[in-house]
Design a protein around this motif. Structure first.
Motif, mmCIF file in Angstrom:
data_model
loop_
_atom_site.group_PDB
_atom_site.id
_atom_site.type_symbol
_atom_site.label_atom_id
_atom_site.label_comp_id
_atom_site.label_asym_id
_atom_site.label_seq_id
_atom_site.Cartn_x
_atom_site.Cartn_y
_atom_site.Cartn_z
ATOM 1 N N GLY A 19 11.536 -29.558 11.767
ATOM 2 C CA GLY A 19 11.766 -30.777 10.991
ATOM 3 C C GLY A 19 13.249 -31.136 10.899
ATOM 4 N N MET A 20 13.525 -32.434 10.897
ATOM 5 C CA MET A 20 14.910 -32.898 10.738
ATOM 6 C C MET A 20 15.356 -32.710 9.287
ATOM 7 S SD MET A 20 16.363 -34.074 13.414
ATOM 8 C CE MET A 20 15.841 -32.413 13.752
ATOM 9 N N HIS A 21 16.558 -32.182 9.119
ATOM 10 C CA HIS A 21 17.024 -31.883 7.761
ATOM 11 C C HIS A 21 18.372 -32.540 7.459
ATOM 12 C CE1 HIS A 21 19.722 -28.893 9.516
ATOM 13 N NE2 HIS A 21 18.693 -28.371 10.168
ATOM 14 N N LEU A 22 18.804 -32.329 6.225
ATOM 15 C CA LEU A 22 20.038 -32.951 5.753
ATOM 16 C C LEU A 22 21.254 -32.582 6.617
ATOM 17 C CD1 LEU A 22 21.082 -34.679 3.354
ATOM 18 C CD2 LEU A 22 21.506 -32.529 2.129
ATOM 19 N N GLY A 23 21.281 -31.348 7.139
ATOM 20 C CA GLY A 23 22.390 -30.925 8.016
ATOM 21 C C GLY A 23 22.397 -31.741 9.299
ATOM 22 N N ASN A 24 21.224 -31.929 9.907
ATOM 23 C CA ASN A 24 21.145 -32.748 11.126
ATOM 24 C C ASN A 24 21.608 -34.182 10.829
ATOM 25 O OD1 ASN A 24 18.021 -31.166 11.649
ATOM 26 N ND2 ASN A 24 19.831 -30.731 12.858
ATOM 27 N N TYR A 25 21.207 -34.676 9.655
ATOM 28 C CA TYR A 25 21.558 -36.051 9.314
ATOM 29 C C TYR A 25 23.076 -36.202 9.115
ATOM 30 C CZ TYR A 25 21.934 -40.483 6.893
ATOM 31 O OH TYR A 25 22.311 -41.744 6.536
ATOM 32 N N LEU A 26 23.642 -35.337 8.272
ATOM 33 C CA LEU A 26 25.071 -35.499 7.954
ATOM 34 C C LEU A 26 25.973 -35.056 9.111
ATOM 35 C CD1 LEU A 26 25.046 -34.446 4.198
ATOM 36 C CD2 LEU A 26 25.341 -36.748 5.139
ATOM 37 N N GLY A 27 25.552 -33.997 9.819
ATOM 38 C CA GLY A 27 26.395 -33.487 10.913
ATOM 39 C C GLY A 27 26.288 -34.325 12.176
ATOM 40 N N ALA A 28 25.153 -35.002 12.369
ATOM 41 C CA ALA A 28 24.941 -35.663 13.657
ATOM 42 C C ALA A 28 24.433 -37.104 13.509
ATOM 43 C CB ALA A 28 23.966 -34.827 14.498
ATOM 44 N N ILE A 29 23.203 -37.275 13.026
ATOM 45 C CA ILE A 29 22.533 -38.584 13.131
ATOM 46 C C ILE A 29 23.339 -39.705 12.478
ATOM 47 C CG2 ILE A 29 20.422 -39.876 12.569
ATOM 48 C CD1 ILE A 29 18.878 -37.239 12.686
ATOM 49 N N ARG A 30 23.949 -39.402 11.336
ATOM 50 C CA ARG A 30 24.704 -40.457 10.655
ATOM 51 C C ARG A 30 25.880 -40.937 11.511
ATOM 52 N NH1 ARG A 30 27.361 -39.942 4.751
ATOM 53 N NH2 ARG A 30 28.745 -38.569 5.912
ATOM 54 N N LYS A 31 26.483 -39.976 12.232
ATOM 55 C CA LYS A 31 27.586 -40.369 13.123
ATOM 56 C C LYS A 31 27.046 -41.193 14.296
ATOM 57 C CE LYS A 31 29.996 -35.995 12.461
ATOM 58 N NZ LYS A 31 30.065 -34.712 13.161
ATOM 59 N N PHE A 32 25.841 -40.834 14.754
ATOM 60 C CA PHE A 32 25.251 -41.590 15.877
ATOM 61 C C PHE A 32 25.134 -43.074 15.488
ATOM 62 C CE2 PHE A 32 22.228 -37.856 17.369
ATOM 63 C CZ PHE A 32 23.306 -37.006 17.453
ATOM 64 N N VAL A 33 24.682 -43.295 14.243
ATOM 65 C CA VAL A 33 24.466 -44.671 13.782
ATOM 66 C C VAL A 33 25.800 -45.431 13.787
ATOM 67 C CG1 VAL A 33 23.653 -46.110 11.855
ATOM 68 C CG2 VAL A 33 22.512 -43.926 12.342
ATOM 69 N N ASP A 34 26.837 -44.795 13.249
ATOM 70 C CA ASP A 34 28.137 -45.472 13.165
ATOM 71 C C ASP A 34 28.724 -45.779 14.543
ATOM 72 O OD1 ASP A 34 27.916 -45.298 10.458
ATOM 73 O OD2 ASP A 34 29.246 -43.553 10.243
ATOM 74 N N LEU A 35 28.490 -44.863 15.501
ATOM 75 C CA LEU A 35 29.135 -45.020 16.814
ATOM 76 C C LEU A 35 28.472 -46.075 17.697
ATOM 77 C CD1 LEU A 35 29.750 -41.241 17.563
ATOM 78 C CD2 LEU A 35 31.548 -42.993 17.547
ATOM 79 N N GLN A 36 27.201 -46.412 17.371
ATOM 80 C CA GLN A 36 26.461 -47.273 18.314
ATOM 81 C C GLN A 36 27.104 -48.644 18.512
ATOM 82 O OE1 GLN A 36 22.417 -48.234 17.099
ATOM 83 N NE2 GLN A 36 23.023 -48.424 14.971
ATOM 84 N N LEU A 72 15.435 -43.708 14.779
ATOM 85 C CA LEU A 72 15.166 -45.116 14.443
ATOM 86 C C LEU A 72 15.268 -45.349 12.938
ATOM 87 C CD1 LEU A 72 12.073 -45.679 16.788
ATOM 88 C CD2 LEU A 72 14.400 -46.519 17.171
ATOM 89 N N ALA A 73 14.677 -44.438 12.161
ATOM 90 C CA ALA A 73 14.651 -44.611 10.699
ATOM 91 C C ALA A 73 16.050 -44.568 10.102
ATOM 92 C CB ALA A 73 13.769 -43.536 10.063
ATOM 93 N N ALA A 74 16.938 -43.801 10.731
ATOM 94 C CA ALA A 74 18.314 -43.707 10.206
ATOM 95 C C ALA A 74 19.132 -44.948 10.548
ATOM 96 C CB ALA A 74 18.995 -42.460 10.764
ATOM 97 N N GLY A 75 18.634 -45.747 11.512
ATOM 98 C CA GLY A 75 19.341 -47.004 11.796
ATOM 99 C C GLY A 75 19.852 -47.142 13.215
ATOM 100 N N ILE A 76 19.439 -46.265 14.119
ATOM 101 C CA ILE A 76 19.835 -46.462 15.520
ATOM 102 C C ILE A 76 18.929 -47.551 16.098
ATOM 103 C CG2 ILE A 76 20.053 -45.405 17.810
ATOM 104 C CD1 ILE A 76 20.464 -42.700 16.348
ATOM 105 N N ASP A 77 19.555 -48.534 16.701
ATOM 106 C CA ASP A 77 18.817 -49.675 17.253
ATOM 107 C C ASP A 77 18.612 -49.431 18.749
ATOM 108 O OD1 ASP A 77 17.972 -52.062 18.335
ATOM 109 O OD2 ASP A 77 19.426 -53.303 17.251
#
Ligand code: TYM
Length: 338
Positions: A19-36, A72-77
């Motif tokens: 399962g995806m967790h808070l560490g994956n979100y803060l360490g990775a996915i959130r940055k993915f969203v900003d960089l797109q 997708l749910a975190a905001g990657i288009d």
């Protein structure tokens, strides 16, 4: 050194092994969203990495959709960034083989993640687990990615990817061919720790399910986990220095800071002198506010696997075009008949 002059590009990946967790979100996915919106981005679900340890086939497929849903749910288009699964782009495996012939045994012997995952009986670990880092180098370099957003635990793998790129360029007298990919690690959230032990990384494989906040946890579960999170009896300090030797307190302050966009200093200015009885409910509020809506969207997306499959397959077609062009050039450089 490399004289690489190509465009700036981002590649990163997440294993569908839990399962995806808070560490994956803060360490990775959130940055993915900003960089797109800043660079051309490729976000991969690294299913071939996942099978370096045993995966139940039906679960692997569901977990692949789970990660696509998290992206997708975190905001990657998917119209802006390319979302795809690794196994659908054969060029990753092709280039990984060539990198197996570039990387040195001594480099792989030093990888701490292999030592941690293989444990004492490394004779029984898969060969894939050992060569994991050369496949990761291939994921990155098959797109000639210049930037790689990851959490702190991936630092050593990124160094190896840079070493592989540099050695390939030197061995084949092609100094401009591969970029030396830049890790994007810094920033709040690069290392989120377990809620049960502030010295251990938050992880999907933690034996205690109270240790990890999953993106699909509902408000009630989040509240309970934070309430139960290990702490010490002292109130929060007013300055950063007061967090030294208090890993659990430092972790909770770090999570609050990362989610609120404040610095650790600001958080301590607000909560210094307060006990956890005041701080934990405030922390739970912000985790629920930021994470629960992502979990809701993930659940809805996961109800429609055929949509998620379409996103991954059309992403793989786009990614494949770029990756295959790199492999064609690599074959030429290496001396294969093309
Ligand atoms: P994986 O699947 O273990 O984790 C995915 C991403 O989440 C980050 N992360 C964390 N960040 C902060 N705190 C934590 N507790 C935490 N736990 C995980 C990881 O650093 C990672 O960024 N080898 C990679 C997957 C991979 C990859 C790649 C990454 C394969 N190929 C190419 C980048 C580029 C891994 O196992 O991540």
């Amino acid at each position: 050194m490399t004289g690489y002059k190509g465009p700036e590009r981002v590649l990163s990946g997440i294993q569908p092994s839990g399962g995806m967790h808070l560490g994956n979100y803060l360490g990775a996915i959130r940055k993915f969203v900003d960089l797109q919106t800043e660079m051309d981005c490729f976000y991969c679900v690294v299913d071939m990495h996942a099978i370096t340890v045993w995966q139940d086939p039906a679960k692997l497929r569901a977990q692949t959709f789970h990660i696509a849903a998290a992206y997708l749910a975190a905001g990657i288009d998917p119209k802006v960034a390319t979302i795809f699964h690794q196994s659908a782009v054969a060029a990753h495996a092709e280039l990984a083989w060539i990198f197996n012939c570039v990387a040195r045994l001594g480099w792989l012997d030093r990888m701490t993640q292999f030592k941690d995952k293989a444990g004492k009986d490394k004779e029984r670990a898969s060969v894939g687990l050992y060569t994991y880092p050369t496949l990761m180098a291939s994921d990155i370099l098959v797109y000639k990615a210049t930037h790689v957003p990851v959490g702190d635990d991936q630092k050593q793998h990124l160094e190896l990817a840079r070493d592989v790129a540099g050695k390939f360029n030197r061995d084949f007298s092609a100094p401009d061919f591969f970029p030396l990919p830049e890790p994007l690690i810094k920033g709040p959230g690069a290392r989120i720790m377990s809620l049960r032990d502030g010295t251990a990384k938050m992880s999907k494989s933690d034996p205690s399910d109270q240790a990890t906040i999953y993106l699909t946890d509902d408000a009630d579960a989040i509240l309970k986990k934070i309430k139960k999170a290990k702490t010490d009896p002292e109130p929060l300090p007013s300055e950063i220095a007061g967090l030294s030797g208090r890993p659990e307190a430092a972790n909770l302050v770090g999570i609050y800071a990362a989610l609120s966009g404040k610095s650790d200093e600001d958080v301590l200015r607000e909560f210094g002198g307060s006990g956890f009885g005041r701080f934990k409910p405030a922390l739970a509020d912000i985790v629920v506010e930021k994470i629960a809506p992502i979990g809701d969207r993930m659940r809805r997306l996961e109800e429609d696997p055929s949509y998620l499959r379409d996103v991954l397959i059309s992403g793989a077609q786009k990614a494949g075009a770029t990756a295959e062009a790199t492999v064609r050039d690599v074959k030429e450089i290496v001396g294969f008949v093309v």
